[in-house]
Design an enzyme around this catalytic site. Structure first.
Site, mmCIF file in Angstrom:
data_model
loop_
_atom_site.group_PDB
_atom_site.id
_atom_site.type_symbol
_atom_site.label_atom_id
_atom_site.label_comp_id
_atom_site.label_asym_id
_atom_site.label_seq_id
_atom_site.Cartn_x
_atom_site.Cartn_y
_atom_site.Cartn_z
ATOM 1 N N HIS A 55 0.849 -1.022 0.046
ATOM 2 C CA HIS A 55 -0.219 -0.002 0.089
ATOM 3 C C HIS A 55 0.908 1.268 -0.123
ATOM 4 O O HIS A 55 0.148 2.341 -0.181
ATOM 5 C CB HIS A 55 -0.941 -0.133 1.181
ATOM 6 C CG HIS A 55 -2.268 0.473 0.862
ATOM 7 N ND1 HIS A 55 -3.474 0.311 1.598
ATOM 8 C CD2 HIS A 55 -2.650 1.389 -0.193
ATOM 9 C CE1 HIS A 55 -4.585 0.956 1.184
ATOM 10 N NE2 HIS A 55 -4.009 1.625 -0.009
ATOM 11 N N ASP B 263 -9.629 -0.394 4.122
ATOM 12 C CA ASP B 263 -8.468 -0.837 4.581
ATOM 13 C C ASP B 263 -8.715 -1.126 6.174
ATOM 14 O O ASP B 263 -9.612 -0.494 6.675
ATOM 15 C CB ASP B 263 -7.356 0.175 4.370
ATOM 16 C CG ASP B 263 -6.193 -0.291 4.716
ATOM 17 O OD1 ASP B 263 -6.017 -1.637 5.490
ATOM 18 O OD2 ASP B 263 -5.028 0.438 4.155
ATOM 19 N N HIS C 108 -6.510 -0.584 8.166
ATOM 20 C CA HIS C 108 -5.461 0.497 8.838
ATOM 21 C C HIS C 108 -5.876 1.791 8.198
ATOM 22 O O HIS C 108 -5.839 1.917 6.892
ATOM 23 C CB HIS C 108 -4.108 0.015 8.586
ATOM 24 C CG HIS C 108 -3.674 -1.422 8.981
ATOM 25 N ND1 HIS C 108 -3.919 -2.496 8.121
ATOM 26 C CD2 HIS C 108 -3.395 -1.969 10.354
ATOM 27 C CE1 HIS C 108 -3.596 -3.501 8.726
ATOM 28 N NE2 HIS C 108 -3.351 -3.460 10.058
ATOM 29 N N ASP D 117 -3.238 3.910 7.673
ATOM 30 C CA ASP D 117 -1.951 4.317 7.125
ATOM 31 C C ASP D 117 -1.599 5.683 7.238
ATOM 32 O O ASP D 117 -1.275 6.544 6.181
ATOM 33 C CB ASP D 117 -1.808 4.033 5.616
ATOM 34 C CG ASP D 117 -2.029 2.230 5.421
ATOM 35 O OD1 ASP D 117 -1.617 1.761 6.464
ATOM 36 O OD2 ASP D 117 -2.187 1.809 4.332
ATOM 37 N N HIS E 38 4.457 1.146 4.051
ATOM 38 C CA HIS E 38 3.204 0.788 3.481
ATOM 39 C C HIS E 38 2.061 1.614 4.624
ATOM 40 O O HIS E 38 0.980 1.743 4.411
ATOM 41 C CB HIS E 38 2.824 -0.542 3.327
ATOM 42 C CG HIS E 38 2.718 -1.580 4.442
ATOM 43 N ND1 HIS E 38 2.248 -2.749 4.263
ATOM 44 C CD2 HIS E 38 3.317 -1.586 5.683
ATOM 45 C CE1 HIS E 38 2.500 -3.258 5.493
ATOM 46 N NE2 HIS E 38 3.004 -2.426 6.438
ATOM 47 N N ASP F 164 -7.250 -2.386 -0.059
ATOM 48 C CA ASP F 164 -6.515 -3.193 0.409
ATOM 49 C C ASP F 164 -7.074 -4.542 0.653
ATOM 50 O O ASP F 164 -8.106 -4.758 1.443
ATOM 51 C CB ASP F 164 -5.813 -2.536 1.656
ATOM 52 C CG ASP F 164 -4.492 -3.392 2.335
ATOM 53 O OD1 ASP F 164 -4.716 -4.412 2.545
ATOM 54 O OD2 ASP F 164 -3.679 -2.421 2.726
ATOM 55 N N ASP G 129 -6.555 -6.383 2.948
ATOM 56 C CA ASP G 129 -6.916 -6.569 4.484
ATOM 57 C C ASP G 129 -8.404 -5.890 4.758
ATOM 58 O O ASP G 129 -8.512 -6.051 5.971
ATOM 59 C CB ASP G 129 -5.656 -6.345 5.478
ATOM 60 C CG ASP G 129 -5.364 -5.025 5.789
ATOM 61 O OD1 ASP G 129 -6.195 -4.006 5.295
ATOM 62 O OD2 ASP G 129 -4.107 -4.542 5.959
ATOM 63 N N GLU H 124 -1.521 -4.776 -1.556
ATOM 64 C CA GLU H 124 -1.374 -5.839 -0.652
ATOM 65 C C GLU H 124 -1.434 -7.352 -0.747
ATOM 66 O O GLU H 124 -1.640 -8.084 0.061
ATOM 67 C CB GLU H 124 -1.996 -5.366 0.817
ATOM 68 C CG GLU H 124 -1.520 -4.159 1.424
ATOM 69 C CD GLU H 124 -0.124 -3.981 1.978
ATOM 70 O OE1 GLU H 124 0.298 -5.224 2.078
ATOM 71 O OE2 GLU H 124 0.612 -2.963 2.150
#
Length: 311
Positions: free
Chosen positions: A101, A128, A130, A132, A145, A231, A233, A276
């Site tokens: 990412h 996502d 997260h 980030d 990332h 992403d 995740d 990712e």
């Protein structure tokens, strides 16, 4: 349905992640049939191949945990230019195939530059686990990332390390959906940044429809360009194991497809990141195939269009 000129940009970067494997992501998406899935929906596809990072001078940072800083800066510079160039017409639809990412530092700023030239507001839907939102100073893992949104929204500390961005993202134009792993330093930034954040509890309580509908209404009212950064995740690892940063409790198969179907119905999306994917951790390509299917939903695939088997 409006026909799009999809431009595939391979970004085989793994320097921002904490483990190897993401550099194989673009090849896995291609092997999973991303081009044919897009063409089957009536869109044009131009595979621009894989980009390479620009050489960048190494400059030590005071945070000794930071890893691969010149490499990630080089990828950022290269992708910002590639994304800008690929977004050369109103019907152009850049699809950045990651790669970790960290690539969003380049895709966001390059695409925002083009949108600014067209005098259009640039919006981001960040799917996502997260946010980030670490800076080079706050990251504890040193894996970059975890910094692209901080860089793209103009947080301090990137000057002299990352390339100067021709355009920044307004934090109030960002919606994060599916968040469920936030570090304290990121929490402090989120509290004052103005970013809209819907964590998994919000999805559990309200469902994705009202949350996403409100954000899409804002984009439509501004006649904005909407970029989607997806992403792996964001998804629950039970359905998408091919990622190095698994966080339990992610979006289900139907929640993810519903998001994509709503995005298609809105007609607002003009560019996408798929990031990712780590094929080394996948199970016979199931995560790559799911990500391709999600992109197909965003581009107009419906259940009645998709052949299924009856038993």
């Amino acid at each position: 349905m409006q026909r799009k000129q999809c431009r595939l940009i391979g970004v085989p970067v793994q320097d921002g992640a904490g483990r190897p494997g993401c550099e194989m992501g673009p090849s896995a998406f291609r092997a999973a049939g991303i081009a044919s899935a897009i063409r089957d929906l009536g869109h044009a596809v131009d595979d621009l191949g894989n980009i390479a990072p620009r050489p960048t001078a190494s400059k030590p940072h005071g945070n000794g945990t930071v890893k691969c800083l010149p490499e990630v800066a080089g990828w950022t510079s290269s992708l910002a230019e590639a994304a800008y160039s690929a977004f050369d017409a109103e019907d152009a639809f850049p699809v950045c195939l990651g790669g970790d990412h960290s690539l969003a530092a380049g895709s966001l700023t390059g695409l925002a530059r083009r949108a600014a030239e067209r005098q259009r507001e640039f919006f981001v839907l960040w799917l996502d686990a997260h946010p980030d939102l670490h800076t080079l100073d706050t990251t504890r893992s040193g894996n970059l990332h975890g910094v692209p949104m901080a860089y793209a929204t103009g947080q301090a500390g990137f000057e002299g390390y990352f390339p100067p961005a021709a355009a920044r993202i307004r934090p109030e134009n960002v919606c994060m959906l599916g968040i469920r792993s936030v570090d304290p330093a990121e929490q402090r930034i989120l509290e004052g940044a103005g970013i809209t954040v819907y964590d998994m509890r919000a999805i559990d309580e309200h469902g994705v429809v009202p949350l996403l509908r409100d954000f899409l209404a804002r984009v439509a009212a501004a006649n904005g360009h909407l970029h989607v950064s997806l992403d792996v995740d964001f998804l629950d690892p039970a359905i998408a194991p091919g990622v190095g940063t698994t966080v339990p409790g992610g979006a289900t198969f139907r929640e993810a497809h519903l998001v994509m179907e709503m995005l298609h119905d809105s007609g607002l999306v003009g560019s996408v990141d798929l990031v990712e994917l780590n094929p080394f951790l996948d199970e016979r390509g199931r995560t790559a195939i799911l990500m391709v299917d999600l992109l197909a939903s965003l581009l107009g695939r419906r259940v009645l269009d998709y052949p299924t088997r009856s038993f």
